[in-house]
Enzyme design. Sequence first.
Site, PDB file in Angstrom:
ATOM      1  CG  ASP A 153      -2.088  -0.894   1.139  1.00 42.70           C
ATOM      2  OD1 ASP A 153      -2.185  -1.618   0.128  1.00 42.70           O
ATOM      3  OD2 ASP A 153      -2.875  -0.937   2.093  1.00 42.70           O
ATOM      4  CG  ASP A 190      -8.373  -7.187   6.208  1.00 43.63           C
ATOM      5  OD1 ASP A 190      -7.239  -7.585   5.886  1.00 43.63           O
ATOM      6  OD2 ASP A 190      -9.414  -7.653   5.718  1.00 43.63           O
TER       7      ASP A 190
HETATM    8  C1  BGC Z   1      -1.609  -6.237   9.471  1.00 40.96           C
HETATM    9  C2  BGC Z   1      -0.355  -6.927   9.947  1.00 40.96           C
HETATM   10  C3  BGC Z   1      -0.516  -8.421   9.791  1.00 40.96           C
HETATM   11  C4  BGC Z   1      -0.883  -8.765   8.376  1.00 40.96           C
HETATM   12  C5  BGC Z   1      -1.121 -10.240   8.179  1.00 40.96           C
HETATM   13  C6  BGC Z   1      -1.937  -6.659   8.071  1.00 40.96           C
HETATM   14  O1  BGC Z   1      -3.167  -6.129   7.698  1.00 40.96           O
HETATM   15  O2  BGC Z   1      -1.437  -4.856   9.532  1.00 40.96           O
HETATM   16  O3  BGC Z   1      -0.132  -6.607  11.283  1.00 40.96           O
HETATM   17  O4  BGC Z   1       0.677  -9.081  10.127  1.00 40.96           O
HETATM   18  O5  BGC Z   1      -2.048  -8.070   7.987  1.00 40.96           O
HETATM   19  O6  BGC Z   1      -2.277 -10.680   8.786  1.00 40.96           O
END
Ligand code: BGC
Length: 668
Positions: A185, A407
């Site tokens: 992103d 998320d």
């Molecule tokens: C989060 C991370 C996480 C990753 C995998 C991301 O959206 O910000 O902290 O490790 O997803 O689940």
Amino acid sequence: MPHTVLRRLRTAAAAALLGATGLLPGIGAAGPALAAPVHAAAARVANPFAGATGYLNPDFAAEVKAQASADGGTLGGLESQVAANPTAVWMDHIGAIAGDATHLSLQAHLDHALAQQQGTTPVVFQVVIYDLPGRDCAAIASNGELPSTAAGLTAYETQYIDPIAAVLANPKYAGLRVAAIIEPDSLPNAVTNQSKPTCATATPYYESGIVYALDKLHAIPNVYDYLDIGHAGWLGWSTNMVPAGREYAKIAQATTAGFASVDGFVSDTANTTPLTEPFLPDPDLTVGGQPLKSANFYQDNPAFDEYHYDTAMYATLVSDGFPDSIGMLVDTSRNGWGGPARPTALDPTPTTADAYVAANRVDRKPFRGDWCNINGAGIGARPQSQPYGAGSPIIAFLWVKPPGESDGDYPDAAHPHGDPHCDPNGTQTDGNGNTYPTDSIPGVDIPAGQWFPAQFRQLVQNAYPAFGTSGGNTGPTAPTGLTVTATTSSTTSLSWTASTDPTGVSGYSVYRNGTKVATVTGTTYTDSGLSPATAYQYTVTAQDAAGNVSAASAAVTATTTAPGGGNDNGCSATYTVADDWGSGFTANVTVANTGTAATKSWTVSWTWGGNQGITNSWNASTTQTGTAVTAANQAYNGALAPNTATGFGFQATYSGGNTAPSLTCTAS
Ligand code: BGC
């Protein structure tokens, strides 16, 4: 992990999909690497995924297996199959490098990867580099630990990138292939979100941090670097893709090795844009005088899916100076869109572009910019190398986002933290200022990266391709026709159509916000003890006597009425769409006296989730202000004896989604 959809146009990219080849399966159970064999340094290859097997993360496998055994039955059996697939390991904060009680350290992961390396087949270890200063500048769900300052950048370089590079450069790991997914992103935000002060401030640190990461990681011979490029619904417009290509070229040229620092790009990381829209292959097809890309859902973005997006982005990046050897990767962990809501054949009958797109798209989100814990999405294509053959620029499908991990959470009265874009009652705004539902799965207080059981269940049940079942009878059909009515401030009422099964259906399980609340033998259920003015989402599964469990029904949501509303005041209102032709519809509302005294008058009110607008009505006096509608009785139908009902109807126009609203009925 969010983003916003902005702007327009690009010439259509095309090319037919080819058959899938070159499977990249996981291998057997991961054990600790106490006696890892020594491997010679791997030669650098064009596609590190070809001829390799993917790393199976024991932390992820443990999360999956715990839920599979808790859910049990056929569903648990399907869920357990997820653990056999390679997923990326996220280094999402400095502490992740050392690990903790429930997360392996980076070094321990690499030791496990070495232990998984069998014979001469290399293992690809996928690691996500995700800790830039001012991370996730356009949202709140995944804001990081480092500030958007010079000190934050120094910390990123010395406390994050340097230690990661030091572990990866250990000669012990030289025989592994390491694919680094770099900073999801970040550069897409640098391209489209400069109007947000947080992103404008963070962008120089993003750029410097990524250049630093590329320099350090490219210097390690067995590390392959892939930059995140958002997804089709973000950078697919030519007005975004063209500046994006220049931005990526600028970053590459600022590194020591120039374009050679970048091995390729990854799209759809942690997003849900489908790999292909099988019934919408041509964005320029004209329906009702309009090209499909002009439908509200696409907003003049001709990149409907990741296949077309990656194909076009590859051409753009090569024209900006990247070598044609760059490889494109797609995160397919959550872009499957199977399950009962998926169209299974082309419906050629709609006569407007909006209706044609609505009937035929497999991406069922109300808005392409929705990104948080998306309702209805499924696990997508399994990780594999060269899915379109050796000649395609798309060199592999990966599971970057571990399916089942949240998320983001959202704030509520009990819990101030989180991102409103993850709130099922929140909204998303497009580049024209129109708002849409977030389409988030409700009822959670689960921060980004943490296990989200209800989401995992949906992802497995809506997987496309579906997970295989074993045995002769694969269980009952999924319940269809599930409807829910919010009857009072504390109750909802559900009904559905009976499922079929060769040996008979023994009952149904009702899930509220992903948690089983009842097992019933009939096809109706009243849920009680709920909070007022709160959204609840329901799914229903069927089971047979042998214990087989069906896929879940499509999810439905109802919002309980405010205290004193709805049935609390002696009436209920039930909404049914009678006819929907894509740009308009008619609906009927039944108003029932559920109290013990006769009514003199009643009022039904609701708020549209989209741009529905009432044009005329009958048997009630309706007024609409913005999205708020009030319908009051006529002189002749306000009086209702207890346990009797009357009705009214209306006609309305709309574009985009036409989700049924939650009604509130009050009577006097
Ligand atoms: C989060 C991370 C996480 C990753 C995998 C991301 O959206 O910000 O902290 O490790 O997803 O689940």
